[in-house]
Write an enzyme that holds these catalytic residues in place. Structure first.
Site, mmCIF file in Angstrom:
data_model
loop_
_atom_site.group_PDB
_atom_site.id
_atom_site.type_symbol
_atom_site.label_atom_id
_atom_site.label_comp_id
_atom_site.label_asym_id
_atom_site.label_seq_id
_atom_site.Cartn_x
_atom_site.Cartn_y
_atom_site.Cartn_z
ATOM 1 N N HIS A 5 6.428 1.819 7.627
ATOM 2 C CA HIS A 5 6.957 1.954 6.067
ATOM 3 C C HIS A 5 8.557 2.656 6.343
ATOM 4 C CE1 HIS A 5 3.571 0.844 4.115
ATOM 5 N NE2 HIS A 5 2.819 1.366 4.932
ATOM 6 N N ASN B 57 -0.620 -0.408 -0.968
ATOM 7 C CA ASN B 57 0.050 -1.541 -0.791
ATOM 8 C C ASN B 57 0.000 -2.916 -1.842
ATOM 9 O OD1 ASN B 57 0.776 -0.518 1.751
ATOM 10 N ND2 ASN B 57 -0.932 -1.635 2.937
ATOM 11 N N HIS C 189 0.925 11.137 0.370
ATOM 12 C CA HIS C 189 -0.111 11.751 1.263
ATOM 13 C C HIS C 189 -1.520 11.262 0.443
ATOM 14 C CE1 HIS C 189 -3.351 13.283 3.826
ATOM 15 N NE2 HIS C 189 -2.924 14.826 3.475
ATOM 16 N N ARG D 29 -6.713 8.614 7.351
ATOM 17 C CA ARG D 29 -5.531 8.637 6.686
ATOM 18 C C ARG D 29 -5.233 9.948 6.218
ATOM 19 N NH1 ARG D 29 -4.293 4.445 2.044
ATOM 20 N NH2 ARG D 29 -2.173 5.048 2.405
ATOM 21 N N TYR E 55 -0.948 11.937 7.146
ATOM 22 C CA TYR E 55 0.004 12.206 6.440
ATOM 23 C C TYR E 55 0.620 13.281 6.707
ATOM 24 C CZ TYR E 55 -0.704 7.333 5.011
ATOM 25 O OH TYR E 55 -0.947 6.025 4.720
HETATM 26 FE FE1 HDD Z 1 -0.043 4.420 5.687
HETATM 27 C C1 HDD Z 1 3.015 5.676 5.482
HETATM 28 C C2 HDD Z 1 -0.018 2.873 2.819
HETATM 29 C C3 HDD Z 1 -3.165 2.895 6.708
HETATM 30 C C4 HDD Z 1 -0.613 6.583 8.357
HETATM 31 N N1 HDD Z 1 1.178 4.136 4.340
HETATM 32 C C5 HDD Z 1 2.674 4.770 4.420
HETATM 33 C C6 HDD Z 1 3.225 4.343 3.305
HETATM 34 C C7 HDD Z 1 2.582 3.585 2.454
HETATM 35 C C8 HDD Z 1 1.133 3.428 3.131
HETATM 36 C C9 HDD Z 1 2.572 2.842 1.215
HETATM 37 C C10 HDD Z 1 4.595 4.813 2.864
HETATM 38 C C11 HDD Z 1 4.753 6.073 2.200
HETATM 39 C C12 HDD Z 1 6.281 6.232 1.568
HETATM 40 O O1 HDD Z 1 6.788 5.389 0.942
HETATM 41 O O2 HDD Z 1 6.737 7.305 2.155
HETATM 42 N N2 HDD Z 1 -1.246 2.821 4.919
HETATM 43 C C13 HDD Z 1 -0.946 2.565 3.714
HETATM 44 C C14 HDD Z 1 -2.180 1.978 3.383
HETATM 45 C C15 HDD Z 1 -3.126 2.068 4.325
HETATM 46 C C16 HDD Z 1 -2.693 2.765 5.165
HETATM 47 C C17 HDD Z 1 -2.247 1.236 1.853
HETATM 48 C C18 HDD Z 1 -4.506 1.551 4.121
HETATM 49 C C19 HDD Z 1 -5.396 1.182 3.275
HETATM 50 N N3 HDD Z 1 -1.613 4.645 7.132
HETATM 51 C C20 HDD Z 1 -2.717 3.961 7.158
HETATM 52 C C21 HDD Z 1 -3.445 4.774 8.317
HETATM 53 C C22 HDD Z 1 -2.808 5.522 9.042
HETATM 54 C C23 HDD Z 1 -1.705 5.589 8.291
HETATM 55 C C24 HDD Z 1 -5.168 4.016 8.757
HETATM 56 C C25 HDD Z 1 -3.252 6.387 10.010
HETATM 57 C C26 HDD Z 1 -4.258 6.867 10.406
HETATM 58 N N4 HDD Z 1 1.100 5.666 7.093
HETATM 59 C C27 HDD Z 1 0.617 6.316 7.800
HETATM 60 C C28 HDD Z 1 1.900 7.419 8.379
HETATM 61 C C29 HDD Z 1 2.671 7.385 7.480
HETATM 62 C C30 HDD Z 1 2.422 5.953 6.765
HETATM 63 C C31 HDD Z 1 1.881 7.574 9.940
HETATM 64 C C32 HDD Z 1 4.189 6.776 8.081
HETATM 65 C C33 HDD Z 1 5.219 7.848 7.271
HETATM 66 C C34 HDD Z 1 4.315 8.760 6.372
HETATM 67 O O3 HDD Z 1 3.099 8.333 6.400
HETATM 68 O O4 HDD Z 1 4.560 9.348 5.597
HETATM 69 O O5 HDD Z 1 1.199 8.739 8.170
#
Ligand code: HDD
Length: 719
Positions: free
Chosen positions: A84, A157, A348, A367, A371
């Site tokens: 993202h 999402n 988060h 998750r 975050y």
């Molecule tokens: Fe995630 C970012 C949505 C599964 C780990 N995720 C992130 C963002 C969104 C989502 C919208 C961007 C937030 C922003 O605008 O800053 N993610 C989802 C959805 C998931 C999902 C809807 C499943 C239903 N994500 C998911 C899993 C993991 C992560 C299973 C790890 C175990 N996601 C992250 C992250 C991010 C992230 C690595 C990257 C940047 C951040 O968090 O702040 O932690």
């Protein structure tokens, strides 16, 4: 800065929560100044020249002004989000329209009319920060509610299900879909071997893949896409009664997609297409709006859905559990600074408030760790909650201390609890009514590192999605798979994908396989593979769910962009009437011509052109209007860029209104002829005053349909 008071002011009703949040942000904002200083406040004598030993001599190390400026510049970048990374955001508010007292004690969901400030970030998932907006991808839809009880983040999402069922597989998924590690290609695309290698071995991805190959992954605008919380969460009321809940954001402008060829072209013509669209709409005062809908499910109903609510690859069709609308989200202010706000905002799913709780969905559980952890490296330490965009509007107080970039000056000698030297005895840590109470879900099971068999049916809902699509949408899904697999170089991977597809729908699998020159898919081959746990398909509660289709969605032309193609000699009469009708219906119009400057009409009127055919091509518009006039039509027909403009709009199935002689622009391509009825979504008419209003109405109706996917002879038009 959030105060460290514990004076209970979170209980007092904020007069205007949105305005006070804005005031809070303004306290950390700075406008342009005339006087330049160093970061220490020393006024700069000169911002052009470094300090040198003589006019033509070497620079001096002593030059603290140069050193400070260059040092700060050297450290301007922070790591981009691991997923993202590319996004755009806006401020706004959430207004409750239906009280939820019965279901949750969350303060911001109690009183009809109460407004909670929000910051919302939309994103693509795969590409880097500078990648194009219109790639085929899932879109993030992350909402931060600044409630009086603390920040609540709904990090969702635009697709209601996910690729995988357990967070354990998230790093693998992301490594597979991102650019390949040896050469960092391709950028922001799933159409490559490693992604399809991985998902073809993970049949649980079957349902989400259907969504990603559909037009859902090509939104026309962030303002025209749905949002979903994806997981099942819990709402808990004041009596401790829990309901499962699924969150839905439904756009007021309807849900609409782009054509794939168009999306690829926009990626080059305007990589900021979605970011610009959001920004411009808010600047114009066309504030994007969504309804918040909830599916509320009690424990008893949950057991009778035919699938496991904890499985994030499943959705609950609204035909089975209806959606209750409870509020609206309005985005009405662009950020002042992209980095400070959009880049530094930290979402988060674990940021919850009393009355909203988690379930044991194993993807969500992972998750909840990820975050905060990721912000530690992205935002450089444990104090990112102190950044202005992340601060809550209610007081906070605890004994967490120090760390990189600590802003708060905690007074006193006590940083522990219990204590008698500070006010330790006043703290309520007795497990009383106050504060966040986790829902006391009974858990008594042996530790086990295994997937629940209730997660095993991977295909029924993929088939449900397929069955719910219109004929045109099915064609787009087939084309999506064909395109992606045509980019996959390893034949065995392509074969595996279509073998899996045979479990979704045999016709789909065959159609995808055909032009790829691969064997007729064999469902048994897929079933025999390791990792493929075949489960008896659960009986879907519905055979098809129309709500999963985007066809026939929305009936407004508000904020649609219409190009008016002008050439010298154009007759403006009918064009003006139609233009006014479009504006009255909320659309925007722009005059596009061969060059900038005034264009002379048939009556000698000078009409300024807003854009040229090349700087604002047809893919930037939703519809095209071409005035009549023999000379103008002749001039346009001789201009390759103008002809291309009209034909490309035709190919992308957009509404067209060709007045009088301008019909020849489509005749040139052989897509209209005298003896053939007008193609779907194409309006012809004469310059006669009597025809004008009808033409305007027909054109508006054609634009409201968004795209005419079943239009004839589209494939005949060169791309
Ligand atoms: Fe995630 C970012 C949505 C599964 C780990 N995720 C992130 C963002 C969104 C989502 C919208 C961007 C937030 C922003 O605008 O800053 N993610 C989802 C959805 C998931 C999902 C809807 C499943 C239903 N994500 C998911 C899993 C993991 C992560 C299973 C790890 C175990 N996601 C992250 C992250 C991010 C992230 C690595 C990257 C940047 C951040 O968090 O702040 O932690």
């Amino acid at each position: 800065m959030a105060s460290s008071r514990t004076d209970g002011s979170r209980k007092t009703k904020a007069g205007d929560a949105v305005a006070s949040r804005q005031k809070q942000l303004e306290a950390s904002s700075q406008g342009p100044e005339n006087l330049l200083t160093t970061n220490q406040g020393v006024v700069l004598p000169d911002n052009h020249n470094s300090l040198k030993a003589g006019l033509r001599g070497p620079s001096l190390l002593e030059d603290f002004i140069l050193r400070e400026k260059i040092t700060h510049f050297d450290h301007e970048r922070i790591p981009e989000r691991v997923v993202h990374a590319r996004g755009a955001a806006a401020h706004g508010y959430f207004e409750l329209t239906r009280p939820l007292v019965e279901y949750t004690k969350a303060d911001f969901l109690q009183e009809v009319g109460s407004r909670t400030p929000v910051f919302v970030r939309f994103s693509t998932v795969v590409g880097s920060r500078g990648s194009a907006d219109t790639v085929r991808d899932v879109r993030g839809f992350a909402v931060k509610f600044y409630t009086r009880e603390g920040n609540y983040d709904l990090v969702g999402n635009n697709i209601p299900v996910f690729f995988i069922q357990d967070a354990m597989k998230f790093p693998d998924l992301v490594h597979a879909i991102k650019a390949e590690p040896h050469n960092e290609m391709p950028q922001a695309a799933s159409a490559h071997d490693t992604f399809w290698d991985f998902v073809s071995l993970m049949p649980e991805s079957a349902h989400m893949l259907m969504w990603v190959m559909s037009d859902r992954a090509l939104p026309r605008s962030y303002r025209m896409m749905e949002g979903f919380g994806v997981h099942t969460f819990r709402l808990v009321n004041a009596r401790g009664v829990s309901h499962f809940v699924k969150f839905h954001w439904r756009p007021k402008l309807g849900k609409h997609g782009l054509a794939w060829d168009e999306a690829q072209k926009i990626a080059g013509k305007d990589p900021d297409f979605h970011r610009r669209d959001l920004w411009d709409a808010i600047e114009r005062g066309d504030f994007p709006e969504w309804e918040l809908g909830l599916q509320l499910i009690d424990e008893d109903r949950a057991g009778r859905l035919g699938f496991d609510l904890l499985d994030p690859t499943k959705l609950v069709p609204e035909e089975v559990v209806p959606i209750t609308t409870v509020g609206r989200l309005v985005l009405n202010r662009n950020p002042d600074n992209f980095f400070a706000e959009t880049e530094q905002v930290a979402f988060h799913p674990g940021h919850v408030v009393p009355g909203i709780d988690f379930t044991a969905d194993p993807l969500l559980q992972g998750r909840l760790f990820s975050y905060t952890d990721t912000q530690l490296s992205r935002l450089g330490g444990a104090n990112f909650h102190e950044l202005p965009i992340n601060r809550g509007v209610c007081p906070f107080h605890n004994f967490q201390r120090d760390g990189m970039h600590r802003m708060l000056i905690n007074k006193g000698r006590v940083a522990y609890e219990p204590n008698t030297l500070g006010n330790g005895s006043e703290f309520r840590v007795d497990g009383g009514e106050q504060g966040f109470q986790s829902y006391p879900e009974a858990l008594e099971s042996p530790k086990i590192r295994r997937r629940s068999p209730s997660f095993d049916d991977h295909f029924s809902q993929a088939t449900l999605f397929w069955n719910s699509q219109s004929a045109a949408e099915k064609e787009h899904i087939i084309a999506g798979y064909q395109f992606e697999l045509s980019k996959v170089e390893t034949p065995a991977i392509r074969q595996r994908v279509v073998d899996n597809l045979a479990h979704v729908d045999m016709r789909l699998a065959r159609k995808v396989a055909e032009p790829l020159g691969i064997a007729v898919p064999d469902p048994k081959a897929a079933a025999g593979r390791s990792g493929f746990r075949e489960a008896p398909a659960t009986k879907a509660l519905v055979e098809s769910a129309p709500s999963l289709s985007m066809e026939g969605n929305g009936n407004t032309i508000q904020t649609r962009k219409v190009a008016i193609l002008l050439a010298p000699g154009a007759e403006l009469g009918a064009m003006k009437v139609i233009q006014q009708a479009l504006l009255d219906a909320g659309a925007t119009t722009k005059v596009v011509a061969a060059q900038l400057g005034p264009v002379s009409s048939s009556s000698g009127q000078q009409v300024p052109a807003d854009h040229t055919f090349q700087n604002m091509p047809s893919v930037m518009f939703d519809a095209v209007l071409v005035p009549g006039g023999a000379a103008a039509a002749e001039a346009l027909a001789k201009d390759g860029n103008a002809v291309h403009f009209v034909l490309e709009a035709y190919k992308h199935c957009k509404a067209l209104c060709l007045i009088g002689e301008s019909v020849q622009l489509l005749r040139l391509a052989g897509v209209v002829a005298d003896d053939v009825p007008a193609p779907a979504g194409v309006v012809f008419g004469s310059n006669e005053p009597t025809a004008r209003l009808q033409m305007a109405q027909d054109f508006i109706a054609a634009i409201a349909k968004h795209r005419h996917w079943t239009r004839a002879l589209v494939e005949q038009v060169p791309a």
